[in-house]
Design a protein around this motif. Structure first.
Motif, short mmCIF file in Angstrom:
data_model
loop_
_atom_site.label_atom_id
_atom_site.label_comp_id
_atom_site.label_asym_id
_atom_site.label_seq_id
_atom_site.Cartn_x
_atom_site.Cartn_y
_atom_site.Cartn_z
N ASP A 1 0.84 -1.21 0.00
CA ASP A 1 0.00 0.00 0.00
C ASP A 1 0.87 1.25 0.00
O ASP A 1 0.64 2.20 -0.76
CB ASP A 1 -0.86 0.05 1.27
CG ASP A 1 -2.18 -0.67 1.08
OD1 ASP A 1 -2.17 -1.91 1.10
OD2 ASP A 1 -3.19 0.03 0.91
N ASP B 1 -5.81 -3.76 -5.26
CA ASP B 1 -5.16 -4.62 -4.28
C ASP B 1 -5.72 -6.04 -4.40
O ASP B 1 -6.88 -6.22 -4.74
CB ASP B 1 -5.41 -4.06 -2.88
CG ASP B 1 -4.31 -4.43 -1.91
OD1 ASP B 1 -3.42 -5.22 -2.30
OD2 ASP B 1 -4.34 -3.94 -0.77
N ARG C 1 4.05 -4.40 9.36
CA ARG C 1 2.82 -4.16 10.10
C ARG C 1 2.90 -4.81 11.48
O ARG C 1 2.51 -4.21 12.48
CB ARG C 1 1.61 -4.69 9.34
CG ARG C 1 0.31 -4.40 10.12
CD ARG C 1 -0.93 -4.91 9.45
NE ARG C 1 -1.17 -4.25 8.17
CZ ARG C 1 -1.10 -4.87 7.01
NH1 ARG C 1 -0.79 -6.15 6.96
NH2 ARG C 1 -1.34 -4.22 5.91
MG LIG Z 1 -2.19 -3.71 1.56
#
Ligand SMILES: [Mg+2]
Ligand SMILES: Nc1ncnc2c1ncn2[C@@H]1O[C@H](COP(=O)(O)OP(=O)(O)OP(=O)(O)O)[C@@H](O)[C@H]1O
Length: 454
Positions: free
Chosen positions: A178, A242, A361
């Motif tokens: 992203d 995505d 993440r």
């Molecule tokens: Mg993503």
């Protein structure tokens, strides 16, 4: 916020008149008698300039040019006693907002000033908004100086500056797909145009099609009105698709046609719609495998694969862990109003050695949690929830063809754990999922207490 106007005139009576009137309208006034003084006063806090054409040390046009070069957004109103069409034209050419003849009508001039101030404010707001939206996506904001990240950043820069090419981003979950997509968009010449994204797996097929391509009125039962799809609303900008691997083959065909011909038909429509959109697709799936199984069109795969960018997993670039940890400590210090100074060397070792199946993440979440829990100035290993994913490491440890002695392996692992924790038995035990007694037993059994480990 109170606007500030710079009044430049060598006649003090004119300066006084303007200052009085504008002051009564709630505007702050700064005065200058000469060109030199005017340019010295001119800065970011000036919102508008009233500029006399004839100044003792220069002329208004020259001052106007200099100001416009410094800040093209500030409106400048030129005042002059002897009007000539040529000077007026020249002034407008140089970017003057307005041109008024002396003696001017004070009411009229005040109105012009107020209108100009409104537009400056608006323009500044838009500018600030644009900057704040794109700033987090500067290439320099991508954390990591390992060789793979350095290569990645330079590739992102190159791809951003060729604003037409389709891009395929590949990488495990949490590696920054992203982030990479937005970085490409906001560093390209498309930055001022929309960035839109859609997750292909999040919608049923029919809905995904009409979201992406739009539909005509009456295309299906619920289609009461014409709907503009994402590709059309993003005209001039970027669409980020995505989880492209989840798209059904029928839609894949429609997408391929769009990539090749820049044209598509809305659902239920017969006319071609043409738009200029860069498509960035992402997947964390094995697309080659999907092609083999017939779930992903080979032609689309080749079309997307022209510009493929692979985001490396965090475990393959453990030197990026310390800067990322520091970066997120900084982020959460601000968010939680804490003053954590960093991670202890032991904690950092734990973090570097961890496999990070959820990549950046997961690291971000781990640091966030640790920051919430910690009372002290330093993040310690105890605050880090890294112990629970041993299974994935164990699975990737392959048994060598010639076999291995379990006992030798165990001894080696205990030794490494002690070395990594600087001989701290409690921490070494944590690394191995053992309690203190269990590790003590092994240290003795393997004779690891003989050399000075403490
Ligand atoms: Mg993503
Ligand atoms: N190099 C990096 N520097 C700073 N932040 C990063 C970096 N890489 C990833 N991040 C951050 O990590 C988080 C996860 O990244 P992102 O959402 O881009 O991953 P993703 O590859 O799209 O994951 P998924 O496949 O699960 O959608 C985000 O908060 C992102 O800002």
């Amino acid at each position: 916020m109170r606007a500030t106007v710079l009044v430049v005139d060598d006649e003090s009576l004119i300066r006084w008149t303007l200052a009085e009137r504008l002051g009564a309208e709630g505007v702050a006034v700064v005065e200058a008698e000469t060109a030199k003084a005017a340019l010295a006063q001119f800065g970011p806090d000036i919102d508008l300039v009233l500029l006399d054409f004839k100044l003792p040390d220069s002329d208004g046009l020259t001052v106007l040019k200099t100001m416009k070069a410094k800040d093209p957004d500030v409106p400048v109103i030129l005042l002059t006693a002897f009007s000539s069409i040529e000077t007026a034209v020249e002034a407008m050419k140089q970017g003057a907002y307005h041109y008024a003849n002396k003696p001017f009508n004070l009411d009229e001039l005040t109105l012009v000033v107020q209108k100009a101030l409104e537009t400056t404010e608006l323009r500044r707001e838009v500018k600030a908004l644009r900057a704040s939206r794109s700033e987090p996506y500067a290439i320099a904001c991508i954390v990591g100086d390992s060789a793979p990240m350095t290569a990645l950043k330079s590739l992102l820069q190159k791809v951003a500056s060729s604003p037409a090419s389709t891009v395929l981003l590949r990488g495990e979950s949490g590696t920054g797909k992203d982030l990479a997509a937005k970085t490409i968009h906001y560093n390209s010449s498309r930055a001022a145009k929309p960035f839109m994204n859609i997750t292909c797996s999040a919608l049923p097929d029919a809905l995904l099609e009409s979201e992406l391509f739009g539909h005509e009125r009456g295309a299906f039962t619920d289609a009461r009105q014409l709907k503009i799809g994402l590709l059309e609303s993003a005209d001039g900008g970027t669409v980020f698709l995505d989880e492209i691997g989840e798209m059904v083959p029928a839609l894949q065909a429609k997408l391929l046609r769009f990539l090749e011909e820049k044209a598509f038909k809305r659902v239920g429509g017969s006319a071609d719609v043409r738009v200029d959109v860069r498509v960035i697709a992402a997947t964390n799936r094995d697309l080659e495998d999907a092609v083999k199984q017939g779930r992903f069109r080979e032609d689309l795969y080749y079309r997307l694969n022209v510009m493929q960018i692979v985001l490396p997993p965090l475990r393959e670039r453990s030197s990026d862990v310390p800067p990322l940890v520091t970066y997120y400590i900084d982020v959460f210090n601000r968010e939680f109003k804490k003053q954590v100074r960093g991670a202890t060397p032991e904690a950092m070792e734990l973090l570097k050695a961890y496999r990070w199946p959820g990549n950046v993440r997961e690291l971000r979440n781990a640091v966030e949690r640790a920051m919430l829990l910690t009372e002290g100035e330093w993040l310690t290993g105890d605050a880090l929830p890294l112990s629970n994913d041993r299974a994935s490491t164990a699975r990737t440890m392959a048994l060598p063809e010639e076999g291995v002695s379990l006992e030798t392996l165990e001894r080696e692992l205990v030794k490494q754990a002690l070395r990594r924790t600087g001989g701290n038995q409690t921490k070494a035990a944590t690394l191995l999922g053992l309690n203190r007694d269990q590790i003590r037993y092994r240290i003795e059994k393997f004779g690891l207490d003989k050399p000075a480990t403490t």
